[in-house]
Design a protein around this motif. Structure first.
Motif, PDB file in Angstrom:
ATOM      1  N   ARG A  68      -8.517  -2.908   6.106  1.00  0.00           N
ATOM      2  CA  ARG A  68      -7.090  -2.672   5.816  1.00  0.00           C
ATOM      3  C   ARG A  68      -6.517  -1.635   6.781  1.00  0.00           C
ATOM      4  O   ARG A  68      -5.410  -1.808   7.318  1.00  0.00           O
ATOM      5  CB  ARG A  68      -6.921  -2.200   4.370  1.00  0.00           C
ATOM      6  CG  ARG A  68      -5.460  -2.155   3.905  1.00  0.00           C
ATOM      7  CD  ARG A  68      -5.373  -1.667   2.467  1.00  0.00           C
ATOM      8  NE  ARG A  68      -5.557  -0.227   2.402  1.00  0.00           N
ATOM      9  CZ  ARG A  68      -4.563   0.664   2.524  1.00  0.00           C
ATOM     10  NH1 ARG A  68      -3.318   0.258   2.730  1.00  0.00           N
ATOM     11  NH2 ARG A  68      -4.808   1.953   2.444  1.00  0.00           N
ATOM     12  N   GLN A  69      -7.272  -0.570   7.017  1.00  0.00           N
ATOM     13  CA  GLN A  69      -6.812   0.466   7.944  1.00  0.00           C
ATOM     14  C   GLN A  69      -6.694  -0.083   9.366  1.00  0.00           C
ATOM     15  O   GLN A  69      -5.766   0.273  10.107  1.00  0.00           O
ATOM     16  CB  GLN A  69      -7.780   1.659   7.920  1.00  0.00           C
ATOM     17  CG  GLN A  69      -7.808   2.424   6.615  1.00  0.00           C
ATOM     18  CD  GLN A  69      -6.471   3.077   6.284  1.00  0.00           C
ATOM     19  OE1 GLN A  69      -5.676   3.421   7.168  1.00  0.00           O
ATOM     20  NE2 GLN A  69      -6.192   3.230   4.988  1.00  0.00           N
ATOM     21  N   LEU A  72      -3.526  -2.141   9.491  1.00  0.00           N
ATOM     22  CA  LEU A  72      -2.319  -1.317   9.442  1.00  0.00           C
ATOM     23  C   LEU A  72      -1.923  -0.807  10.830  1.00  0.00           C
ATOM     24  O   LEU A  72      -0.739  -0.568  11.101  1.00  0.00           O
ATOM     25  CB  LEU A  72      -2.535  -0.127   8.498  1.00  0.00           C
ATOM     26  CG  LEU A  72      -2.453  -0.426   6.997  1.00  0.00           C
ATOM     27  CD1 LEU A  72      -2.856   0.797   6.189  1.00  0.00           C
ATOM     28  CD2 LEU A  72      -1.038  -0.875   6.615  1.00  0.00           C
ATOM     29  N   ARG A  75       0.822  -2.755  12.712  1.00  0.00           N
ATOM     30  CA  ARG A  75       2.209  -2.765  12.239  1.00  0.00           C
ATOM     31  C   ARG A  75       3.168  -2.544  13.422  1.00  0.00           C
ATOM     32  O   ARG A  75       2.910  -1.730  14.308  1.00  0.00           O
ATOM     33  CB  ARG A  75       2.431  -1.659  11.218  1.00  0.00           C
ATOM     34  CG  ARG A  75       1.857  -1.947   9.841  1.00  0.00           C
ATOM     35  CD  ARG A  75       2.721  -2.920   9.074  1.00  0.00           C
ATOM     36  NE  ARG A  75       2.404  -2.919   7.647  1.00  0.00           N
ATOM     37  CZ  ARG A  75       2.736  -3.898   6.830  1.00  0.00           C
ATOM     38  NH1 ARG A  75       3.388  -4.943   7.291  1.00  0.00           N
ATOM     39  NH2 ARG A  75       2.430  -3.831   5.557  1.00  0.00           N
ATOM     40  N   LEU A  89      -2.915  -8.229   4.553  1.00  0.00           N
ATOM     41  CA  LEU A  89      -3.027  -6.935   3.862  1.00  0.00           C
ATOM     42  C   LEU A  89      -2.937  -7.106   2.352  1.00  0.00           C
ATOM     43  O   LEU A  89      -3.684  -6.469   1.597  1.00  0.00           O
ATOM     44  CB  LEU A  89      -1.920  -5.993   4.351  1.00  0.00           C
ATOM     45  CG  LEU A  89      -2.115  -5.398   5.753  1.00  0.00           C
ATOM     46  CD1 LEU A  89      -0.838  -4.739   6.235  1.00  0.00           C
ATOM     47  CD2 LEU A  89      -3.264  -4.397   5.757  1.00  0.00           C
TER      48      LEU A  89
END
Length: 251
Positions: A68-69, A72, A75, A89
């Motif tokens: 997930r990190q 991110l 983005r 996500l």
């Protein structure tokens, strides 16, 4: 192509085994026969055994958070679809939340069911679930297919967050590498890996090519020996050049 996957560590090996068992359970549950439902139930017992690792749930949660990190960081990247990124996500966050909601020892509710554990212990004995051994199970197998299916689904449902979490991790793992075309001269292939961080290697052979890769590997070296099945499917050395695709995967 037919693909053979070889994990480099016990963690990935466990996830692959669980994936295979969940797939088998799902397959046999789609059928209506009592024998298919018996196989689905026995496979559920195998899931219980493999999933018994105390740290498996936390391993998955930590890996999903790491992924997930990583996502991110993409983005606002113009080369990345925001819609696809948001969907990925959301899927990871839902899977993590479901895993966190699992309480107690994995599958403890099954272990506390004396009837199921009686079947499990007898199923480990060849021919041990005949009607004279387990008359109540014989009775259950004669219930309607819907009743049997709903019962198995009820026993399986609390374990589904595990299935969904490992499916995401394995999908990301498989997508992490790029296949490279290789040739095995005289049916053998060797490569020094020099402390590679790869967690799995995938070897793909043309489906019509009767060659089976026997793989041994660690982070320092990879050895593949191709064999050819004879009429009785017994492997014998393959002493010709074999073309194959190889993919190293790492999260």
């Amino acid at each position: 192509m037919i693909t053979y996957e070889y994990p480099f560590n016990e963690r990935i090996r466990t996830l692959l085994r669980l994936e295979d068992l969940f797939d088998k359970t799902s397959h046999f549950l789609q059928h209506d026969g009592a024998q298919e439902h018996h196989v689905a139930l026995v496979t559920l017992f195998e899931i219980l055994e493999v999933a018994g690792r105390a740290d498996l749930k936390m391993d998955l949660i930590q890996e999903l958070e790491r992924q997930r990190q990583t996502l991110l960081a993409f983005r606002n990247n113009p080369e990345i679809s925001e819609e696809a990124l948001s969907g990925a996500l959301y899927e990871i966050e839902q899977a993590s939340a479901a895993l966190l909601a699992m309480t107690g020892k994995m599958g403890q509710y099954l272990r506390e069911n004396d009837w199921l554990m009686g079947i499990k212990s007898r199923a480990a004995i060849p021919g041990g679930v005949c009607e004279f051994d387990l008359p109540s199970y014989h009775y259950w197998l004669h219930q309607s297919s819907d009743a049997r299916r709903n019962a198995i689904l009820g026993w399986l449902k609390p374990l589904l967050p595990l299935r969904d979490g490992l499916a995401i991790v394995l999908r990301l793992l498989r997508a992490s590498g790029r296949p490279e075309h290789q040739l095995a001269k005289n049916g053998t292939f060797q490569m020094m890996l020099g402390g590679s961080t790869a967690q799995m290697v995938r070897v793909s052979v043309r489906l019509g090519d009767p060659c089976i890769p026997e793989i041994s590997a660690n982070k320092y070296a990879l050895n593949i020996r191709f064999t050819s099945p004879d009429g009785d499917l017994r492997p014998r050395p393959c002493d010709r050049e074999v073309a194959f695709d190889m993919t190293f995967c790492n999260l």
